[in-house]
Design a protein around this motif. Structure first.
Motif, PDB file in Angstrom:
ATOM      1  N   TYR A  47       0.752  -1.261  -0.050  1.00  0.00           N
ATOM      2  CA  TYR A  47       0.019  -0.039  -0.087  1.00  0.00           C
ATOM      3  C   TYR A  47       1.026   1.413   0.034  1.00  0.00           C
ATOM      4  O   TYR A  47       0.445   2.340  -0.673  1.00  0.00           O
ATOM      5  N   HIS A  91      -8.100   1.014  -3.928  1.00  0.00           N
ATOM      6  CA  HIS A  91      -9.441   1.008  -3.723  1.00  0.00           C
ATOM      7  C   HIS A  91      -9.827  -0.322  -2.969  1.00  0.00           C
ATOM      8  O   HIS A  91     -10.721  -0.281  -2.144  1.00  0.00           O
ATOM      9  N   THR A  93      -8.045  -2.283  -1.210  1.00  0.00           N
ATOM     10  CA  THR A  93      -7.344  -2.419   0.304  1.00  0.00           C
ATOM     11  C   THR A  93      -8.473  -1.583   1.486  1.00  0.00           C
ATOM     12  O   THR A  93      -8.742  -2.160   2.318  1.00  0.00           O
ATOM     13  N   GLY A  94      -8.999  -0.207   0.747  1.00  0.00           N
ATOM     14  CA  GLY A  94      -9.650   0.539   1.463  1.00  0.00           C
ATOM     15  C   GLY A  94     -11.059  -0.269   1.852  1.00  0.00           C
ATOM     16  O   GLY A  94     -11.634  -0.285   2.782  1.00  0.00           O
ATOM     17  N   ARG A 141     -15.971   4.532   1.042  1.00  0.00           N
ATOM     18  CA  ARG A 141     -14.694   4.016   0.417  1.00  0.00           C
ATOM     19  C   ARG A 141     -13.980   5.106   0.010  1.00  0.00           C
ATOM     20  O   ARG A 141     -12.745   5.534   0.266  1.00  0.00           O
ATOM     21  N   VAL A 144     -12.444   6.744   3.063  1.00  0.00           N
ATOM     22  CA  VAL A 144     -11.460   5.932   3.676  1.00  0.00           C
ATOM     23  C   VAL A 144     -10.260   6.157   3.009  1.00  0.00           C
ATOM     24  O   VAL A 144      -9.079   6.179   3.623  1.00  0.00           O
ATOM     25  N   ASP A 145     -10.289   6.174   1.581  1.00  0.00           N
ATOM     26  CA  ASP A 145      -9.120   6.574   0.845  1.00  0.00           C
ATOM     27  C   ASP A 145      -8.507   7.847   1.250  1.00  0.00           C
ATOM     28  O   ASP A 145      -7.091   7.964   1.406  1.00  0.00           O
ATOM     29  N   LEU A 148      -6.756   7.436   4.673  1.00  0.00           N
ATOM     30  CA  LEU A 148      -5.671   6.341   4.712  1.00  0.00           C
ATOM     31  C   LEU A 148      -4.415   7.179   3.957  1.00  0.00           C
ATOM     32  O   LEU A 148      -3.416   7.071   4.445  1.00  0.00           O
TER      33      LEU A 148
END
Ligand code: HEM
Length: 347
Positions: A47, A91, A93-94, A141, A144-145, A148
């Motif tokens: 990541y 994406h 991973t999120g 998402r 979250v992206d 992160l």
């Protein structure tokens, strides 16, 4: 991170600071905002590398007008294909973090009642509008992206560049260490407590000066929403403008001719009180400034204090550091450092 760096203590081998810092800040944001969202060491590595490459590709795209104007053409280019592939991975991973947390909450809705405070992912999953509608999976998402990415890459850059400047200037490094050692003297544990955070003034000055000198977010951009005149120049509505934070932080009119020097005393409270509030804006300013600013500064202070308590940092003279201005300030060939233990054992 301390454990990982201990393996290099006193050795001839150097290690790449940016990567170590990214793994640490990634773990911090997962622990603090994503209910500890588990991520294997391999995924974390992948990541971190993917985000790094995306930043480079984004900037490279801007050097080809064809790619800037026609996304379809960019998408067919080698860089564009790599960009899309890496975005898919990021994406995914999120999305996996959200899916796992959703399943946990469905399995045991009581978990939230036991928590003292909801964290970011719980708030996103529980949010409802007045009609009882929650956010869609895509909306969650996207948030979250953002978190992160914004929550780990910037903090890793700040941490790495602060250690870089302290390694270049051992007397400042020693002064910070003295301050931390004094704070922790006589304690059984060397964790930094909430009330310690304002007791590290010299460390804070060094941190701010590193953020000025290296500007972890070197530029931001805006679309002008109405005709604007700046310094006699007319900027029409709809223009896309770049705001160069790195240049602002090196403006000789504000920082003097020695603006390339690391001088933490610039941020002495006595000198700061006369400073224009927009002279130093590493977190941007105005409506869309950084919402993680306080969190980030506290995180940096804790990590720096703990690292400097345990180790002295030196640069590897065989591997010179060269800046690479991507979305976040990086280096071309890494930032290679060596550490020595200070002999402090409590933890
Ligand atoms: C030292 C570390 C950090 C620096 C230098 C930094 C810098 C910035 C800057 C310059 C912006 C404005 C971007 C723009 O105007 O286009 C921004 C926005 C943002 N940052 Fe940070 N940031 C840091 C840490 C964090 C952390 C730890 C988080 C999350 C916990 C975070 C979350 C965000 C978010 C969500 C935005 C977008 C805000 C919005 O558009 O309304 N940042 N950051």
């Amino acid at each position: 991170m301390i454990e990982k760096l201990s393996k290099y203590s006193g050795k001839e081998d150097s290690f790449e600071m940016f990567h170590q810092a990214s793994l640490c800040t990634m773990e911090v944001i997962l622990q603090c905002a994503f209910s500890g969202g588990e991520m294997s060491e391999q995924t974390k590595n992948e990541y971190v590398e993917a985000v790094k490459r995306i930043g480079i590709l984004l900037v490279e795209r801007n050097f080809n007008p064809l790619y800037v104007l026609f996304t379809a053409i960019y998408n067919l280019s080698p860089g564009g294909r790599e960009f899309l592939r890496l975005c898919d991975f990021v994406h995914y991973t999120g999305g996996s973090i959200i899916k796992r947390r959703r399943q946990e909450l469905e399995r045991d809705p009581e978990i939230l009642a036991e928590k003292k405070r909801l964290d970011f992912i719980d708030i996103l999953l529980m949010a409802r509008d007045e009609d009882g509608r929650g956010l869609t999976d895509l909306e969650i998402r996207e948030e979250v992206d953002t978190f992160l990415f914004a929550g780990h890459d910037t903090t890793a850059s700040t941490l790495s560049w602060a250690l870089y400047s302290l390694a270049q200037h051992p007397h400042h490094q020693d002064k910070v260490r003295e301050e931390v050692d004094q704070l922790l003297a006589g304690r059984e544990e060397d964790t930094i407590q909430w009330e310690d955070l304002h007791k590290l003034p010299y460390l804070t000055m060094c941190l701010k000066e590193a953020m000025r000198l290296h500007s972890p977010v070197p530029f931001i951009s805006r679309t002008v929403t109405e005709d604007t005149v700046i310094d006699g120049v007319h900027i029409p509505e709809g223009s896309y403008i770049g705001i160069h934070l790195y240049a602002l932080h090196h403006n000789p009119d504000i920082w003097g001719d020695q603006h390339m020097e690391f001088d933490p005393n610039r941020f002495h409270p006595d000198r700061m009180k006369d400073m224009d509030s927009h002279a130093f804006i590493p977190f941007s300013a105005g409506q869309r400034n950084c919402i993680g600013q306080n969190f980030a500064l506290n995180e940096e202070k804790v990590i720096l204090a703990r690292l400097l308590h345990k180790f002295t940092f030196d640069l590897d003279p065989a591997r010179p550091v060269e800046k690479d201005m991507t979305v976040v300030m990086k280096t071309r060939d890494g930032m290679w450092m060596k550490v020595k233990s200070t002999g402090q054992t409590a933890d």
